[in-house]
Design an enzyme around this catalytic site. Structure first.
Site, mmCIF file in Angstrom:
data_model
loop_
_atom_site.group_PDB
_atom_site.id
_atom_site.type_symbol
_atom_site.label_atom_id
_atom_site.label_comp_id
_atom_site.label_asym_id
_atom_site.label_seq_id
_atom_site.Cartn_x
_atom_site.Cartn_y
_atom_site.Cartn_z
ATOM 1 N N GLN A 1 0.822 -1.215 0.000
ATOM 2 C CA GLN A 1 0.000 0.000 0.000
ATOM 3 C C GLN A 1 0.859 1.270 0.000
ATOM 4 O O GLN A 1 0.326 2.377 0.035
ATOM 5 C CB GLN A 1 -0.933 -0.007 1.214
ATOM 6 C CG GLN A 1 -1.946 -1.132 1.206
ATOM 7 C CD GLN A 1 -2.756 -1.219 2.485
ATOM 8 O OE1 GLN A 1 -2.853 -0.269 3.264
ATOM 9 N NE2 GLN A 1 -3.349 -2.376 2.736
ATOM 10 N N HIS B 1 -1.546 0.249 5.634
ATOM 11 C CA HIS B 1 -2.236 1.177 6.530
ATOM 12 C C HIS B 1 -1.446 2.452 6.820
ATOM 13 O O HIS B 1 -1.303 2.867 7.973
ATOM 14 C CB HIS B 1 -2.612 0.482 7.840
ATOM 15 C CG HIS B 1 -3.668 -0.563 7.688
ATOM 16 N ND1 HIS B 1 -4.346 -1.100 8.751
ATOM 17 C CD2 HIS B 1 -4.169 -1.200 6.595
ATOM 18 C CE1 HIS B 1 -5.207 -2.014 8.326
ATOM 19 N NE2 HIS B 1 -5.110 -2.088 7.002
ATOM 20 N N GLU C 1 -16.276 1.921 8.459
ATOM 21 C CA GLU C 1 -16.945 2.974 9.232
ATOM 22 C C GLU C 1 -16.947 4.308 8.491
ATOM 23 O O GLU C 1 -16.012 4.626 7.759
ATOM 24 C CB GLU C 1 -16.222 3.192 10.569
ATOM 25 C CG GLU C 1 -16.147 1.980 11.463
ATOM 26 C CD GLU C 1 -15.368 2.224 12.746
ATOM 27 O OE1 GLU C 1 -15.182 1.260 13.507
ATOM 28 O OE2 GLU C 1 -14.945 3.393 12.988
ATOM 29 N N TYR D 1 -11.978 6.536 18.989
ATOM 30 C CA TYR D 1 -12.872 5.787 18.103
ATOM 31 C C TYR D 1 -12.744 4.266 18.264
ATOM 32 O O TYR D 1 -13.382 3.517 17.540
ATOM 33 C CB TYR D 1 -12.657 6.236 16.657
ATOM 34 C CG TYR D 1 -13.226 7.630 16.459
ATOM 35 C CD1 TYR D 1 -14.502 7.818 15.952
ATOM 36 C CD2 TYR D 1 -12.514 8.752 16.867
ATOM 37 C CE1 TYR D 1 -15.050 9.084 15.838
ATOM 38 C CE2 TYR D 1 -13.049 10.022 16.757
ATOM 39 C CZ TYR D 1 -14.323 10.180 16.244
ATOM 40 O OH TYR D 1 -14.874 11.446 16.147
ATOM 41 N N TYR E 1 -8.849 -10.865 11.131
ATOM 42 C CA TYR E 1 -8.713 -11.733 9.965
ATOM 43 C C TYR E 1 -8.483 -13.190 10.342
ATOM 44 O O TYR E 1 -8.779 -14.089 9.553
ATOM 45 C CB TYR E 1 -7.583 -11.230 9.065
ATOM 46 C CG TYR E 1 -7.912 -9.930 8.361
ATOM 47 C CD1 TYR E 1 -8.942 -9.860 7.435
ATOM 48 C CD2 TYR E 1 -7.190 -8.766 8.624
ATOM 49 C CE1 TYR E 1 -9.253 -8.673 6.797
ATOM 50 C CE2 TYR E 1 -7.503 -7.582 7.988
ATOM 51 C CZ TYR E 1 -8.531 -7.533 7.075
ATOM 52 O OH TYR E 1 -8.841 -6.350 6.444
#
Length: 385
Positions: free
Chosen positions: A93, A159, A251, A261, A272
């Site tokens: 990513q 991430h 979300e 949060y 996972y």
């Protein structure tokens, strides 16, 4: 709806100015919930595009994940690489991420880029800013300097989040993902798994809510976040962010200063490996999402629409869907269950959608994900004759 056809690859062209003819792929249409037809026009093609923003002249800056920044003409016919982009850690990513203009870009020409970089301990996201110069044969970024970094750098290529949005007060908000390490999201000694509020030079805003919890925590606006790939303000100045859940539990969150949060203590999804995570409803210590998706949509890119081209959509949010291969529209306002938002419409795009932006004339623009990802322009079909 038939699957949108891919564009023919652009031929090999000179480095300093990549000129491509108008795409030959036919315009297609979508039908909205109101019955109105929406024209979908492919205008250009890119290699792993990630983000885009519009310049005052109507042209665009578009990032490609491997490290290229393109200036693209308003009709997509001309793509010119911008020099001066920092080296990026490309893989997974990681790579070149967001591109955002300073609120006073017309005066200072300042551009912000987010990207993954190598360093001691592994990799992490960073933000650099510089001045865009467009005189001469090729646009370039001058005086690039890194003004913020994820701390610490860690192993892995996931991430990063690293989305950027400027608020009405001129302060810069940054999403900093948990880097797939989970627990740092609750750790006040790392800026992973947080939303940050910074001055335009990358320093912490003076009135952030965690001032007394250490030097690094002075950056934090919220904590307990996972992987946020969309960040947008509405017309009232309220910040919203969407967040990828684990196995389930994507979300959309109303962002409030000082809130936690919940990640990884609570989630509406599971790990996972199959192990369960307590739902948000089990713990009132954490702020609950306004919308939660299971199965996931894998949201990426986010804009809250305020244009004139689609007046019925003013005030609605639009996000791309990666695994869902969709454009998702959400409405805001109190729901029967007390939450403040709901999905109102989903368009099947047939491809992973990485980015959503609003153009200067009110058109919606999308970037498909991956190699050969197309730039798509959405307009009312009746406006095109």
């Amino acid at each position: 709806m038939p699957k949108l056809q891919k564009l023919t690859s652009v031929a090999t062209l000179p480095l300093l100015a990549l000129i491509c003819s108008a795409p030959a792929a036919a315009q297609t249409t979508l039908e909205s919930a109101s019955g109105a037809a929406i024209a979908v026009e492919p205008v250009a093609e890119f290699d792993e595009p990630w983000a885009m923003t519009f310049l005052p002249d109507g042209s665009m800056l578009i990032t490609e994940q491997a490290g290229t920044l393109m200036q693209v003409s308003a009709d997509g016919s001309e793509k010119t690489p911008v020099s001066g982009v920092p080296a990026v850690a490309y893989g997974g990513q990681g790579g070149l991420g967001d591109v955002v203009l300073h609120p006073n870009f017309a005066e200072n020409r300042t551009v912000y880029l987010s990207f993954a970089e190598e360093g001691d301990g592994g990799q992490g996201a960073a933000i650099a800013r510089g001045t865009l110069a467009t005189d001469g044969d090729r646009p370039r970024l001058e005086g690039m300097e890194v003004i913020w970094r994820q701390v610490p750098k860690v192993s892995g290529q996931g991430h990063y989040s690293h989305r950027i949005a400027f608020g009405p007060d001129g302060l810069m908000f940054v999403t900093s993902g948990d880097r797939q390490k989970q627990t740092p999201a609750q750790d006040m000694d790392t800026n992973l798994g947080k939303i940050l509020r910074l001055n335009d030079d990358g320093t912490p805003a003076a009135d952030n809510p965690f001032q007394d919890q250490g030097d690094l925590a002075r950056q934090f606006w919220t904590v307990g976040n996972r992987n946020m790939l969309g960040l947008a303000f509405n017309g009232d100045g309220q910040l919203w962010a969407h967040e990828m859940g684990p196995r389930g539990g994507d979300e959309l969150n109303r962002i409030v200063a000082g809130e936690n949060y919940g990640w990884p203590v609570v989630s509406n999804g599971d790990n996972y490996n199959g192990s369960q995570i307590p739902d948000h409803d089990t713990n009132d210590a954490f702020k609950k999402p306004e919308i939660s998706w299971s199965p996931v949509i894998s949201p990426a890119g986010f804009v809250i629409y305020d244009g004139e081209m689609f007046p019925e959509w003013q005030g609605n949010g639009f996000m791309g869907g990666l695994s869902s291969k969709a454009l998702i529209r959400v409405g805001f306002g109190e729901q029967a269950d007390g939450t403040l938002g709901a999905e109102t419409e989903r368009f099947n795009m047939g491809e992973r959608i990485r980015e959503v932006e609003q153009g200067p004339d009110g058109a919606l623009w999308l970037l498909e994900d991956g190699s050969g990802g197309r730039l798509l322009k959405l307009t009312p079909a009746d406006a095109n004759g």
